[in-house]
Design a protein around this motif. Structure first.
Motif, PDB file in Angstrom:
ATOM      1  N   MET A 120       4.486   7.895  12.236  1.00 30.46           N
ATOM      2  CA  MET A 120       4.057   7.153  11.186  1.00 30.46           C
ATOM      3  C   MET A 120       5.081   6.071  11.060  1.00 30.46           C
ATOM      4  N   LYS A 121       4.623   4.712  10.752  1.00 31.05           N
ATOM      5  CA  LYS A 121       5.169   3.221  10.580  1.00 31.05           C
ATOM      6  C   LYS A 121       5.330   2.980   9.176  1.00 31.05           C
ATOM      7  N   TRP A 122       6.600   2.586   8.776  1.00 28.94           N
ATOM      8  CA  TRP A 122       6.764   2.328   7.453  1.00 28.94           C
ATOM      9  C   TRP A 122       7.356   1.109   7.629  1.00 28.94           C
ATOM     10  N   MET A 123       7.074   0.313   6.446  1.00 27.71           N
ATOM     11  CA  MET A 123       7.562  -0.950   6.010  1.00 27.71           C
ATOM     12  C   MET A 123       8.381  -0.659   4.780  1.00 27.71           C
ATOM     13  N   ILE A 124       9.482  -1.262   4.807  1.00 27.47           N
ATOM     14  CA  ILE A 124      10.738  -1.127   3.944  1.00 27.47           C
ATOM     15  C   ILE A 124      11.033  -2.345   3.192  1.00 27.47           C
ATOM     16  N   ALA A 125      10.836  -2.626   1.928  1.00 26.10           N
ATOM     17  CA  ALA A 125      11.021  -4.067   1.365  1.00 26.10           C
ATOM     18  C   ALA A 125      11.904  -3.662   0.023  1.00 26.10           C
ATOM     19  N   SER A 126      12.430  -4.811  -0.512  1.00 27.86           N
ATOM     20  CA  SER A 126      12.966  -4.820  -1.741  1.00 27.86           C
ATOM     21  C   SER A 126      12.955  -6.036  -2.473  1.00 27.86           C
ATOM     22  N   ASP A 127      13.181  -6.001  -3.748  1.00 25.23           N
ATOM     23  CA  ASP A 127      13.579  -7.198  -4.469  1.00 25.23           C
ATOM     24  C   ASP A 127      12.534  -8.457  -4.245  1.00 25.23           C
ATOM     25  N   GLU A 174       1.932  -5.793  11.185  1.00 26.90           N
ATOM     26  CA  GLU A 174       2.628  -4.667  11.708  1.00 26.90           C
ATOM     27  C   GLU A 174       1.713  -3.330  11.773  1.00 26.90           C
ATOM     28  N   LYS A 175       0.805  -3.281  11.056  1.00 29.70           N
ATOM     29  CA  LYS A 175      -0.085  -2.115  11.020  1.00 29.70           C
ATOM     30  C   LYS A 175       0.601  -1.034  10.587  1.00 29.70           C
ATOM     31  N   ALA A 176       1.543  -1.032   9.520  1.00 31.31           N
ATOM     32  CA  ALA A 176       2.333  -0.132   9.030  1.00 31.31           C
ATOM     33  C   ALA A 176       1.427   1.023   8.012  1.00 31.31           C
ATOM     34  N   ASP A 177       1.749   2.023   8.241  1.00 29.76           N
ATOM     35  CA  ASP A 177       1.114   3.106   7.543  1.00 29.76           C
ATOM     36  C   ASP A 177       1.413   3.079   5.868  1.00 29.76           C
ATOM     37  N   ARG A 178       2.648   2.997   5.479  1.00 24.28           N
ATOM     38  CA  ARG A 178       3.238   2.974   4.261  1.00 24.28           C
ATOM     39  C   ARG A 178       3.967   1.838   3.875  1.00 24.28           C
ATOM     40  N   LEU A 179       4.086   1.392   2.833  1.00 27.51           N
ATOM     41  CA  LEU A 179       4.951   0.527   2.154  1.00 27.51           C
ATOM     42  C   LEU A 179       6.050   1.301   1.130  1.00 27.51           C
ATOM     43  N   LEU A 180       7.138   0.981   1.613  1.00 25.94           N
ATOM     44  CA  LEU A 180       8.316   1.814   0.717  1.00 25.94           C
ATOM     45  C   LEU A 180       9.007   0.559  -0.156  1.00 25.94           C
ATOM     46  N   LEU A 181       8.988   0.552  -1.466  1.00 28.09           N
ATOM     47  CA  LEU A 181       9.396  -0.581  -2.061  1.00 28.09           C
ATOM     48  C   LEU A 181      10.744  -0.198  -2.781  1.00 28.09           C
ATOM     49  N   LEU A 182      11.868  -0.997  -2.819  1.00 28.33           N
ATOM     50  CA  LEU A 182      13.052  -0.225  -3.157  1.00 28.33           C
ATOM     51  C   LEU A 182      13.367  -1.132  -4.694  1.00 28.33           C
ATOM     52  N   GLY A 183      12.314  -1.398  -5.414  1.00 31.75           N
ATOM     53  CA  GLY A 183      12.605  -1.696  -6.892  1.00 31.75           C
ATOM     54  C   GLY A 183      12.613  -3.425  -6.988  1.00 31.75           C
ATOM     55  N   ASP A 184      12.644  -3.738  -8.368  1.00 28.47           N
ATOM     56  CA  ASP A 184      12.751  -5.020  -8.668  1.00 28.47           C
ATOM     57  C   ASP A 184      11.578  -5.823  -8.294  1.00 28.47           C
ATOM     58  N   ILE A 185      10.319  -5.438  -8.850  1.00 28.12           N
ATOM     59  CA  ILE A 185       9.020  -5.781  -8.083  1.00 28.12           C
ATOM     60  C   ILE A 185       8.411  -7.012  -9.021  1.00 28.12           C
ATOM     61  N   LYS A 240       4.513 -15.836  -3.448  1.00 20.60           N
ATOM     62  CA  LYS A 240       4.550 -16.558  -2.260  1.00 20.60           C
ATOM     63  C   LYS A 240       4.963 -15.442  -1.318  1.00 20.60           C
ATOM     64  N   TYR A 241       6.246 -14.615  -1.594  1.00 19.52           N
ATOM     65  CA  TYR A 241       6.984 -13.900  -0.856  1.00 19.52           C
ATOM     66  C   TYR A 241       6.229 -12.439  -0.720  1.00 19.52           C
ATOM     67  N   CYS A 242       5.576 -12.180  -1.831  1.00 19.97           N
ATOM     68  CA  CYS A 242       4.843 -10.696  -1.890  1.00 19.97           C
ATOM     69  C   CYS A 242       3.456 -11.159  -1.009  1.00 19.97           C
ATOM     70  N   ARG A 243       2.997 -12.190  -0.881  1.00 21.90           N
ATOM     71  CA  ARG A 243       1.954 -12.603   0.115  1.00 21.90           C
ATOM     72  C   ARG A 243       2.581 -12.412   1.501  1.00 21.90           C
ATOM     73  N   LEU A 244       3.514 -13.066   1.655  1.00 24.44           N
ATOM     74  CA  LEU A 244       4.062 -12.946   3.011  1.00 24.44           C
ATOM     75  C   LEU A 244       4.395 -11.846   3.319  1.00 24.44           C
ATOM     76  N   MET A 245       5.000 -10.774   2.527  1.00 22.69           N
ATOM     77  CA  MET A 245       5.401  -9.609   2.948  1.00 22.69           C
ATOM     78  C   MET A 245       4.060  -8.696   3.216  1.00 22.69           C
ATOM     79  N   LEU A 246       2.843  -8.886   2.465  1.00 27.27           N
ATOM     80  CA  LEU A 246       1.719  -8.296   2.649  1.00 27.27           C
ATOM     81  C   LEU A 246       0.947  -8.630   3.905  1.00 27.27           C
ATOM     82  N   GLU A 247       1.115  -9.703   4.534  1.00 21.68           N
ATOM     83  CA  GLU A 247       0.744 -10.320   5.753  1.00 21.68           C
ATOM     84  C   GLU A 247       1.441  -9.826   6.605  1.00 21.68           C
TER      85      GLU A 247
END
Length: 177
Positions: free
Chosen positions: A1-8, A26-37, A14-21
């Motif tokens: 499984m491929k994970w993308m891990i992001a925070s803050d 990356e064709k990641a399976d899961r997105l792990l967000l470490l808070g401050d959304i 703008k940066y949420c859009r870039l992160m989702l691009e």
């Protein structure tokens, strides 16, 4: 499984859009967000293209792919508008046999690690500074910040795939750590 891990993300459309691009590329399976959304908090300037409602509309369609912990800028009202759970103080995640205690970092961090636990990964955001450090009883990892990087770091995220963690620039997708 491929994970993308992001925070803050701190409400930066703008940066949420870039992160989702990058998530899609990356064709990641899961997105792990470490808070401050959604919110920038009293210590931070407004991030570029501050738009919490836009961030909500970008993240909610991915609700089945997102795992998230609560940051110090996240509140119960945020849970009312987000379609995935955000209120956990920490999660325990298995990265192919490597146990990670995942938290935002304002409670548990390298100065205040999980008590009585050894040989694990402590993964958090909060500082907005990327890190990968052996602390003896645990390895400390921080993806940095998607929207408000500090100490001259880039807007960043992490990828976990095939037993390896990589730090990448959210603007270019290029590995830097």
């Amino acid at each position: 499984m491929k994970w993308m891990i992001a925070s803050d993300i701190h409400g930066s459309a703008k940066y949420c859009r870039l992160m989702l691009e990058r998530f899609a590329e990356e064709k990641a399976d899961r997105l792990l967000l470490l808070g401050d959304i959604l919110y920038h908090g009293p210590r931070n300037d407004l991030p570029e293209e501050y738009g919490p409602k836009q961030v909500i509309s970008m993240l909610n369609p991915l609700k089945d792919k997102i795992l998230c912990v609560r940051g110090n800028c996240d509140a119960e009202v945020d849970q009312m508008v987000l379609d995935f759970p955000i209120m956990a103080d920490y999660l325990v995640v298995d990265f192919e046999g490597k146990t990670a205690y995942v938290t935002h970092g304002h409670h548990y961090n390298p100065s205040a690690p999980f008590p009585g636990v050894k040989n694990y990964i402590l993964m958090n955001g909060h500082t907005h500074i990327p890190a990968n450090k052996d602390c003896g009883d645990f390895i400390y990892m921080n993806p940095g910040s998607v929207s408000i990087p500090k100490e001259n770091s880039c807007h960043s995220y992490m990828i976990f795939e095939k037993g390896n963690f990589l730090w990448k620039d959210v603007e270019t997708g290029k590995e830097y750590k």
